[in-house]
Design an enzyme around this catalytic site. Structure first.
Site: not given
Length: 169
Positions: A103-104
């Site tokens: 994800c991030h």
């Protein structure tokens, strides 16, 4: 068995920490949660899980670990501005050790400047940042490139976990 660090700060995506953490422990590997401060409580953004940092990033030595997992959510934003976190990830990379982010999570890899010439994926919102950091962006559930393993979203967790465990085997 491998020694695996989990980089954590508050606001992480609950399942992106919980599921890899439990799978890696279940496979018999040793885990350590590294936070900005030892003893700091890190709560997931959905509030379903909470973890306590067992080691401060200032105390983390790459030579003590075989791999790192960087869950997504908003935690990577807090982690990437910490010089000790960036140093730790850079050193792991220099030692050719496994660095995984979902994800991030790749935001920390961007700040550590380790994406040049490698393939990677991430949450679509940071796709341009990953490209600008020199990575060959792929919109795939999991991308393995040398010592890096990256995934996009919680939906990709089974593939993310599978590739981490394969690298640790």
């Amino acid at each position: 068995m491998a020694k695996v660090a989990f980089l954590l700060a508050g606001g992480f995506e609950d399942s992106e920490m919980k599921n890899p953490y439990e799978a890696i422990k279940e496979a018999g590997h040793e885990t350590t949660i590294i936070g900005l401060e030892k003893g700091a409580e890190c709560k997931g953004k959905k509030g379903t899980v909470s973890y306590t940092a067992e080691l401060a990033s200032s105390e983390a030595k790459a030579s003590d670990f075989d791999a790192v997992v960087i869950p997504g959510g908003s935690a990577p934003e807090a982690l990437r501005v910490n010089d000790d976190v960036v140093r730790f990830v850079k050193e792991l990379n220099e030692q050719g050790k496994l660095i995984s982010g979902i994800c991030h999570g790749p935001q920390v890899m961007i700040s550590a400047d380790i994406l040049k010439g490698k393939a990677a994926t991430c949450y679509i919102g940071i796709r341009d940042d990953v490209k600008l950091a020199g990575a060959d962006y792929k919109d795939e559930e999991v991308v393995v490139s040398e010592n890096l393993v990256t995934s996009r979203t919680p939906n990709d967790e089974p593939a993310f976990i599978r590739e981490i465990l394969a690298k640790l085997a």
